[in-house]
Scaffold this active site. Structure first.
Site, short mmCIF file in Angstrom:
data_model
loop_
_atom_site.label_atom_id
_atom_site.label_comp_id
_atom_site.label_asym_id
_atom_site.label_seq_id
_atom_site.Cartn_x
_atom_site.Cartn_y
_atom_site.Cartn_z
N ASN A 1 0.84 -1.19 0.00
CA ASN A 1 0.00 0.00 0.00
C ASN A 1 0.88 1.25 0.00
OD1 ASN A 1 -2.41 1.54 0.18
ND2 ASN A 1 -2.18 1.70 2.40
N ASP B 1 -3.69 -4.31 10.75
CA ASP B 1 -3.58 -3.03 11.46
C ASP B 1 -3.40 -1.93 10.43
OD1 ASP B 1 -3.68 -4.22 14.02
OD2 ASP B 1 -1.55 -4.72 13.89
N LEU B 2 -4.38 -1.08 10.28
CA LEU B 2 -4.41 -0.08 9.22
C LEU B 2 -3.16 0.78 9.21
CD1 LEU B 2 -6.05 1.22 6.95
CD2 LEU B 2 -7.06 2.75 8.67
N ASP B 3 -2.46 0.77 8.06
CA ASP B 3 -1.26 1.59 7.83
C ASP B 3 -0.14 1.32 8.83
OD1 ASP B 3 -2.47 2.78 5.65
OD2 ASP B 3 -3.23 4.49 6.80
N GLU B 4 -0.14 0.13 9.42
CA GLU B 4 0.88 -0.20 10.41
C GLU B 4 1.78 -1.34 9.94
OE1 GLU B 4 1.50 1.43 13.16
OE2 GLU B 4 -0.18 2.82 12.93
#
Length: 290
Positions: A196, A232-235
């Site tokens: 991403n 884990d979003l954007d982690e």
């Protein structure tokens, strides 16, 4: 197989003496010539990482035999390893919504030979880029998902995505500004093979129009991060980051344009390094042999 068949071996294990010697000796005994090699020992975790690009120039045992033989050596050192045919271009699925600069950049880099990939398909929750996909002769799949749609609709839409991944034998999924959060189940299914891109150097500016929010705060530095997708979003583990300095004389449109350029470069590097098998996971981090 030809006598010049080449492979890329990546591995990690607990650091100890003799790993490089064992790997190079293994390859020498099987008539391989090492084209390039890189290694890293993490003194904080005690882990060792290695990438070897080698060519079979005599007595090529074949990929299956190499895998079987190296498996025995790997077990001795407790290695986590992968062996890749360097002549095979990974098959990529690109996912996008309504902002297409990263998609356009990846398509152009592929067309001009800068990315050693096969773009098998494009998936979008909007129709905006079907003509762009057609101009590159790439299949375009429109899987709409209305704002506020129930979980059942999201699950059905993701099931269609999985069908594409399976039917096209996708090796890597690239979220090129795909503005939908993937479900934990899909994140798990694509673990280690989904990348991403997002505006990481604007952590305080979430939601719509982050560069406009940044303008209102008078930021002096903007940038982007490419990372692996996790639940884990954007982690997820970070692959690449890039920044660009800005100043008070720039308006929101200029910041947006600069930010999009940075996003394109950052994502393209991450994709290139992944498909060239230059990335090895190190817990929640990555080792990137550039």
């Amino acid at each position: 197989m030809t006598t010049e068949h080449s492979f890329i071996l990546t591995l990690s294990c607990a650091d100890r003496p003799g790993i490089v010697h064992a790997v190079s000796g293994f390859l020498f005994e099987r008539g391989a010539n090492i084209l390039d090699s890189a290694q890293f020992g993490d003194r904080y975790t005690g882990e060792f990482f290695m990438r070897v690009h080698f060519q079979q120039i005599g007595g090529d045992p074949g990929e299956q035999k190499l895998r079987a033989d190296f498996g025995t050596l790997a077990e001795t050192f407790g290695m986590r390893w992968q062996l890749h045919d360097a002549n095979v271009k990974p098959r990529v699925l690109i996912m996008v919504s309504k902002i297409g600069h990263c998609l356009n950049d990846l398509l152009f880099r592929h067309r001009t030979g800068q990315l050693p990939i096969e773009i098998a398909a494009i998936v979008s929750n909007h129709k905006d880029f079907y003509q762009l996909a057609a101009s590159y002769n790439v299949p375009f799949h429109h899987f709409p998902l209305a704002a506020g749609a129930p979980e059942s609709a999201k699950a059905a839409q993701e099931a269609k995505i999985i069908e594409i991944v399976d039917a096209e034998a996708i090796d890597l999924v690239v979220l090129a500004r795909y503005m939908q959060i993937l479900s934990p189940a899909l994140c798990k299914r694509l673990e280690g093979r989904a990348i991403n891109i997002h505006h990481s150097f604007l952590p305080s500016f979430k939601g719509a129009k982050p560069y406009y929010q940044a303008f209102d705060r008078g930021v002096k530095l903007i940038g982007a991060t490419a990372h692996y997708v996790t639940g884990d979003l954007d982690e997820g583990p970070i692959i690449e980051q890039e920044v660009e300095r800005v100043d008070h004389g720039m308006d929101p449109e200029q910041l947006t344009a600069i930010g999009r350029d940075v996003e394109c470069v950052t994502l393209a590097r991450a994709v290139k390094w992944h498909v060239e098998h230059r990335i090895v996971l190190n817990g929640h981090k990555t080792v990137v042999f550039r």
